[in-house]
Design an enzyme around this catalytic site. Structure first.
Site: not given
Ligand code: 13P
Length: 254
Positions: A10, A12, A98, A100, A170, A176, A216
């Protein structure tokens, strides 16, 4: 039957066009030995979908995903992207829900049910994301919280439709933050999610659904996390932006 094992990137809202092209070239030049039940899915920003699609053409096991789609079929929705558009350009997967999107764009479980329905109508495989915030984990109520996300966004589906879904767990506190869930925490939640599906759709159906872990995931921890019986790969943010790191994650698939 071996469930589909998936390493999903992803990206983003990251990378310029030139950087995206470099990353795709670097990722695709490495040779990985794939088994038929293993796939790599690249969820790139909308403007790079065509680029990614043309790069993976002819590469068995590689697929392209969008990071979102809209609830409506078409019309006066400036700035939105429909599932039909994605289908029409040969995109196979779409991330739905997601954390976010839930947090910054107010996507509720009810809205996400509509998006899942729309994706399936246009033969896209939804990668449906669920996961609890830190305060829910600290209160110890994560199991019911995450089960409700599945119930409210997926349980309208028929058995045949549900079988086309991929789920990504997640935990928000692990996204992150560098603070990954332990492999035990991931396995425990994945088993709970599978049981939630089994209670509604039957064990045989639940056993076919791939459940990815996200939060992560890195080259250094992927193998341990993916080794657990109910963890069918990962949805990777930060580490998917570095070809060597994501390559290691691909090689950690079971
Ligand atoms: P990270 O791997 O940067 O923690 O992000 C995970 C994520 O949100 C994947 O969709």
């Amino acid at each position: 039957m071996m469930r589909q094992q998936i390493a999903a990137a992803n990206w983003k809202m990251n990378l310029t066009y030139a950087q995206a092209e470099d990353l795709l070239d670097n990722l695709l030049q490495d040779s990985h030995t794939f088994q038929p039940h293993q796939s790599v899915v690249l969820a790139v920003p909308f403007p790079y979908l065509s680029l990614a699609k043309s790069k993976v053409t002819g590469k068995a096991n590689f697929f392209v995903a969008a990071q979102n789609c809209y609830t409506q079929k078409s019309g006066a929705y400036t700035g939105e992207t429909s599932a039909e558009m994605l289908q029409s350009m040969g995109i196979e997967f779409v991330i739905i829900g997601h954390s976010e999107r839930r947090e910054y764009f107010n996507e509720t479980n009810a809205i996400l049910a509509e998006k899942v329905n729309m994706a399936l109508t246009y033969s896209l495989t939804p990668i449906f994301c669920c996961g609890e915030p830190l305060q829910i984990r600290e209160a110890g109520t994560q199991n019911s919280y995450v089960a409700a996300q599945l119930e409210e966004s997926l349980f309208q589906l028929s058995v045949e439709q549900l079988k086309k879904i991929v789920i990504a767990y997640e935990p928000i506190w692990a996204i992150g933050t560098g603070k990954t869930a332990t492999a035990d925490q991931a396995q425990e939640m994945h088993a709970h999610l599978r049981k939630t599906l089994a209670d509604q759709y039957g064990q045989d159906v639940a056993d076919t659904i791939s459940i990815l872990y996200g939060g992560s995931v890195k080259g250094s921890n992927a193998k341990d996390i993916f080794s657990r019986p109910d963890v069918d790969g990962g949805l990777v943010g930060g580490a998917s932006l570095v070809a060597a790191d994501f390559g290691q994650i691909i090689d950690a698939l079971k």
